[in-house]
Scaffold this motif. Structure first.
Motif, PDB file in Angstrom:
ATOM      1  N   LEU A 146      40.706  -4.522  20.157  1.00  0.00           N
ATOM      2  CA  LEU A 146      39.170  -4.036  20.686  1.00  0.00           C
ATOM      3  C   LEU A 146      39.178  -4.212  22.153  1.00  0.00           C
ATOM      4  O   LEU A 146      38.463  -3.466  22.832  1.00  0.00           O
ATOM      5  CB  LEU A 146      38.235  -4.955  20.172  1.00  0.00           C
ATOM      6  CG  LEU A 146      37.938  -4.828  18.668  1.00  0.00           C
ATOM      7  CD1 LEU A 146      36.828  -5.902  18.147  1.00  0.00           C
ATOM      8  CD2 LEU A 146      37.590  -3.345  18.125  1.00  0.00           C
ATOM      9  N   ASN A 147      40.277  -5.449  22.593  1.00  0.00           N
ATOM     10  CA  ASN A 147      40.036  -5.582  24.361  1.00  0.00           C
ATOM     11  C   ASN A 147      41.162  -4.706  24.929  1.00  0.00           C
ATOM     12  O   ASN A 147      41.310  -4.648  26.185  1.00  0.00           O
ATOM     13  CB  ASN A 147      40.236  -6.889  24.410  1.00  0.00           C
ATOM     14  CG  ASN A 147      39.193  -7.794  23.893  1.00  0.00           C
ATOM     15  OD1 ASN A 147      38.104  -7.518  23.857  1.00  0.00           O
ATOM     16  ND2 ASN A 147      39.630  -9.014  23.585  1.00  0.00           N
ATOM     17  N   GLY A 148      41.904  -3.941  24.155  1.00  0.00           N
ATOM     18  CA  GLY A 148      42.749  -2.957  24.831  1.00  0.00           C
ATOM     19  C   GLY A 148      44.139  -3.466  25.162  1.00  0.00           C
ATOM     20  O   GLY A 148      45.209  -3.047  25.715  1.00  0.00           O
ATOM     21  N   LYS A 149      44.371  -4.824  24.470  1.00  0.00           N
ATOM     22  CA  LYS A 149      45.676  -5.413  24.655  1.00  0.00           C
ATOM     23  C   LYS A 149      46.817  -4.945  23.956  1.00  0.00           C
ATOM     24  O   LYS A 149      48.096  -5.049  24.075  1.00  0.00           O
ATOM     25  CB  LYS A 149      45.505  -6.933  24.433  1.00  0.00           C
ATOM     26  CG  LYS A 149      44.746  -7.642  25.460  1.00  0.00           C
ATOM     27  CD  LYS A 149      44.563  -9.153  25.175  1.00  0.00           C
ATOM     28  CE  LYS A 149      43.708  -9.843  26.072  1.00  0.00           C
ATOM     29  NZ  LYS A 149      43.816 -11.320  26.032  1.00  0.00           N
ATOM     30  N   GLU A 150      46.375  -4.323  22.634  1.00  0.00           N
ATOM     31  CA  GLU A 150      47.544  -3.477  21.754  1.00  0.00           C
ATOM     32  C   GLU A 150      47.206  -2.285  21.762  1.00  0.00           C
ATOM     33  O   GLU A 150      46.051  -1.688  21.850  1.00  0.00           O
ATOM     34  CB  GLU A 150      47.413  -4.252  20.214  1.00  0.00           C
ATOM     35  CG  GLU A 150      47.656  -5.429  20.094  1.00  0.00           C
ATOM     36  CD  GLU A 150      49.431  -5.657  20.124  1.00  0.00           C
ATOM     37  OE1 GLU A 150      49.857  -4.560  20.064  1.00  0.00           O
ATOM     38  OE2 GLU A 150      49.671  -6.732  20.339  1.00  0.00           O
ATOM     39  N   PRO A 151      48.434  -1.428  22.156  1.00  0.00           N
ATOM     40  CA  PRO A 151      47.983  -0.043  22.335  1.00  0.00           C
ATOM     41  C   PRO A 151      47.836   0.922  21.017  1.00  0.00           C
ATOM     42  O   PRO A 151      48.042   0.229  19.885  1.00  0.00           O
ATOM     43  CB  PRO A 151      49.483   0.398  22.913  1.00  0.00           C
ATOM     44  CG  PRO A 151      50.526  -0.519  22.143  1.00  0.00           C
ATOM     45  CD  PRO A 151      49.550  -1.810  22.243  1.00  0.00           C
ATOM     46  N   LEU A 152      47.254   1.883  21.025  1.00  0.00           N
ATOM     47  CA  LEU A 152      47.113   2.793  19.698  1.00  0.00           C
ATOM     48  C   LEU A 152      48.331   3.632  19.547  1.00  0.00           C
ATOM     49  O   LEU A 152      49.331   3.509  20.439  1.00  0.00           O
ATOM     50  CB  LEU A 152      45.794   3.888  20.161  1.00  0.00           C
ATOM     51  CG  LEU A 152      44.555   2.986  20.593  1.00  0.00           C
ATOM     52  CD1 LEU A 152      43.408   3.951  20.619  1.00  0.00           C
ATOM     53  CD2 LEU A 152      44.313   2.182  19.656  1.00  0.00           C
TER      54      LEU A 152
END
Length: 338
Positions: free
Chosen positions: A145-151
């Motif tokens: 949710l915080n964008g620390k893990e890429p899609l």
């Protein structure tokens, strides 16, 4: 196995039922279907021809029951497949996720990734909606949710081979070519057939050796092997490879040309053996450079997996289903003596 036709009304009724059933009732319902890996893979193999997204929750429980969510290759493929079904069913997605619970905390990572990787514009809302069911996974949920893990389509390909199989799973569920295009991009780390041996030139970072060199060789080899192997089973993929060949830089075009030839001639096993040798050579060179010529012995798992799960779902379920249970990594040992 009987395949029920999916209709919007049936989908709505099923989604409503998923939201109102108790957790034990859903678990019991899931256990009653997909009684064997063969049944599960038959459904996956024919999914695009006979879409039945309402069966996804049952399939997810079956994946967990058969141990498919605990192995790198199998878990990656299953994650991508679930993500693809969620991404191509915008109205039914939230209800489908509801039916995937209860799920053990360890395997909940697959659900989280599948939601994030689905490509749905509302994936964050869906993840927030079900975060209370996964309290042990709150740190992982927060990272997405915080964008620390890429899609999925932004993740670095040099992480591990699991991403390669995740992309294949998404393709199997959707038929979209974007995941395959990403796999083709990983060929930059694969050995071309006309190369005399492993070359560090593919894996350099500036003027120094890339610490991920062996990992990249493994990922590139896995990409090349699976592209050829699945091209044998799905001839439409060969047409895609040919259309992309003129657009690719030299370091990708050379191994892609090998892929096309191997797929057309049904010689993907030659590709696997060639890439396995290249990875072993990469391991040997890395150990020699790190330790000089001292006598040592090291053994490791060579991560070109059999690809059996994805191969099954890409068109030959009746042939390759047994490897759903028994498939394993090809292992190799590097022995250096002086």
């Amino acid at each position: 196995m009987r395949i029920f036709a999916f209709t919007p009304m049936l989908g709505a009724l099923f989604a409503s039922a998923l939201l109102t059933f108790s957790e034990p009732a859903r678990a019991a319902s899931a256990a009653s279907d997909f009684a064997s890996p063969e049944a599960l893979m038959e459904w996956a193999a024919t999914y695009r021809e006979h879409p039945a997204p309402y069966r996804l929750p049952e399939a997810v429980h079956a994946m967990q029951r058969f141990g498919l969510l605990g192995d790198t290759e199998k878990r990656g493929f299953c994650t991508g497949f679930i993500a693809g079904v969620l991404g191509t069913n915008p109205k039914d997605g939230p209800g489908l996720v509801a039916g995937m619970f209860p799920m053990p905390g360890k395997e909940q990572a697959v659900i989280i990734k599948a939601i994030a990787y689905s490509g749905r514009p509302d994936w964050e809302d869906v993840l927030i909606r079900y975060r209370s069911k996964m309290p042990l996974r709150e740190p992982m949920i927060a990272d997405y949710l915080n964008g620390k893990e890429p899609l999925l389509m932004q993740a670095d390909l040099d992480q591990d081979t699991e991403l390669i199989y995740t992309l294949w799973g998404y393709y199997a569920a959707t038929g979209q070519y974007q995941p395959v295009m990403r796999i083709i991009d990983a060929l930059r780390w694969a050995k071309a057939k006309d190369e005399p041996g492993f070359s560090w030139s593919k894996l350099t970072a500036g003027w120094t050796r890339d610490p991920k060199g062996v990992d990249k060789a493994t990922i590139g080899g896995t990409a090349k092997w699976t592209l050829a192997s699945y091209g044998e089973r799905n001839r439409n993929l060969i047409a895609l490879y040919r259309s992309e060949l003129p657009r690719q830089p030299k370091e990708i075009a050379a191994p892609l040309r090998d892929v096309i030839e191997a797929a057309e001639l049904f010689k993907s096993e030659d590709v696997r053996e060639d890439q396995l040798t290249a990875i072993q050579e990469a391991q040997k060179q890395q150990v020699v450079e790190a330790n000089g010529m001292s006598k040592l012995e090291t053994a490791g798992s060579i991560g070109i997996a059999t690809g059996c799960v994805a191969a099954t779902a890409l068109g030959q379920a009746q042939v390759t289903v047994p490897c759903v249970i028994g498939g394993a990594l090809y292992s190799g040992a590097v022995k250096l003596l002086h």
